[in-house]
Motif scaffolding. Structure first.
Motif: not given
Length: 449
Positions: A56-84
């Protein structure tokens, strides 16, 4: 694409060693080689290009115009379901939610007043027109959602809200009719109209709440994160909100527009960076199970069924050999680049081995491959080398040695591999035949032992 004839290399060697003995044909027809009809295993293979696909692949998109407040992951990081994964700041979305809630509070508190001389029938018609425009605009937006499952869910939600509005609007029109007939009060009639309006205001609140909640981007499943992603996003139900009472001309709704989000690369995803509605922020890929998608030519696809085994080779893994099994055969044709059509065949990808016997590396989604679909496998059957078969019109012919001379024999064929072909009729085990140079042999030609 015609089936590629195939026999495992070890069996090829054994077969040829058992079958071949050199001889020279007479009559100036050149060198031919004789052999015998033997029993062997034959595999008929269809070759097709394929691509590795993730579970499965999910592209998560900005739901509204704005600015990125914070990014918690980097390229290649393993993530768990529900993780911010990221948070977006969007004053426009927050303002829209506040406006939607205020409109809903006003409707629920009876905030709609009746000016002197107001035509309630005309007022209800305007309310109905506003609702129709809002629902139609929302449906038009939803139909542009590329993900069919998500599109169906959104359309179902719109249909439910529209059905609730029709019920409330019918009650409001009945109340207006009673008032016009002198059987009801202005207060009761206005209450019915307000109830219809509340269907819209509650829908507006729910849509705005979803947008604000989506400003916190979470992983939908376990996987590997990648910043950014491809173009092709769609907006939420901002059109529905913009068409609701008290929301016309809302700047917050305009800020949530943007059909078709832009593609973004990793360097564009950073704290403080601006984003538009629909822009890709994070892509999550579930690589727990890899599959292959092969394009099989129309001339071969009818031979492919679920459960067919296949061998797989990757350009990225020279010499590596992987196993796969067909899990599905599509029915939708796709135009091939060279003409004709192909059909989508999916395969579950198994483990691979390297030439030295070691474990081959796990391929990545998007890698190209070639699959050899073993559409037909038979064991211990009468067989001859492929070079022994001569096509003559609709017939398949083998030259048999009888009394030291070539005798034409029409044969029936079964599974057809690269090096060997199953013979179903016309030959007996042990008979001597021409296995090389068969196309130069003539009837009655002397064949020396």
């Amino acid at each position: 694409m015609a089936p590629r004839r195939y026999l495992p290399p070890v069996l090829v060697g054994l077969l040829l060693a058992a079958q071949l003995s050199a001889c020279t044909g007479g009559g100036g027809h050149g060198t031919v080689r004789l052999g015998r009809v033997e029993r062997a295993d034959v595999s008929e293979v269809v070759e097709a290009p394929a691509t590795v696909s993730a579970r499965a692949t999910a592209v998560l998109r900005a739901p509204a115009q704005g600015t990125i407040r914070r990014v918690y992951v980097g390229d290649g990081d393993r993530v768990r379901e529900g993780e911010v994964l990221a948070k977006i700041a969007s004053p426009g979305a927050e303002e829209q939610l506040a406006e939607a809630r205020e409109a809903d509070r006003s409707a629920s508190g009876g905030g709609t007043s009746v000016p002197a001389g107001l035509d309630l029938s005309a007022f209800q018609r305007r309310t109905d027109a506003t609702a129709r425009d809002g629902f139609a605009s929302a449906r038009k937006t939803a139909l542009r959602i590329a993900d069919l499952k998500q599109r169906a869910l959104v359309l179902a939600g719109i249909a439910q809200a529209e059905a609730r509005y029709r019920t409330a609007a019918d009650a409001a029109r009945a109340a207006v009719a009673r008032l016009d007939a002198g059987l009801g009060s202005v207060g009761a009639t206005l209450s019915s109209i307000t109830a219809a309006q509340r269907v819209q205001t509650r829908a507006a609140v729910r849509a705005a709440e979803r947008t604000v909640a989506a400003l916190t981007i979470k992983a939908p499943f376990d996987g590997v994160a990648g910043l950014g992603g491809p173009a092709g996003g769609t907006r939420d139900l901002g059109d529905l909100i913009g068409g609701l009472p008290g929301q016309a001309g809302s700047q917050g709704t305009a800020g949530l527009g943007g059909l078709g989000g832009a593609g973004t690369d990793a360097s564009s995803i950073a704290t403080g960076a601006p984003v538009s509605s629909g822009d890709a922020v994070v892509t999550v890929t579930d690589v727990s199970k890899l599959s292959l998608v092969a394009d099989v030519d129309e001339t071969d696809v009818l031979q492919v069924t679920e459960g067919v085994q296949a061998g797989v080779e990757f350009d990225a893994v020279p010499g590596g050999a992987y196993a796969a099994e067909v899990t599905g055969v599509g029915a939708t044709p796709k135009e091939a680049s060279g003409g004709g059509v192909t059909y989508r065949v999916t395969l579950a990808l198994g483990r691979g081995t390297l030439p030295g016997g070691g474990t081959a590396p796990r391929p990545k989604p998007g890698m190209s491959a070639v699959v050899d679909l073993r559409v037909r496998e038979v064991r211990g059957v009468l067989s001859v080398p492929s070079a022994a078969i001569v096509s003559s019109g609709r017939d398949s012919v083998v030259w048999v040695v009888s009394g030291g001379r070539a005798q034409r024999r029409v044969v029936g064929l079964g599974a057809q591999g690269d090096a060997s072909v199953q013979v179903t009729r016309g030959l007996r085990e042990g008979e001597r035949i021409v296995v090389r140079g068969a196309d130069s042999v003539e009837q009655g030609q002397e064949l020396n032992p």
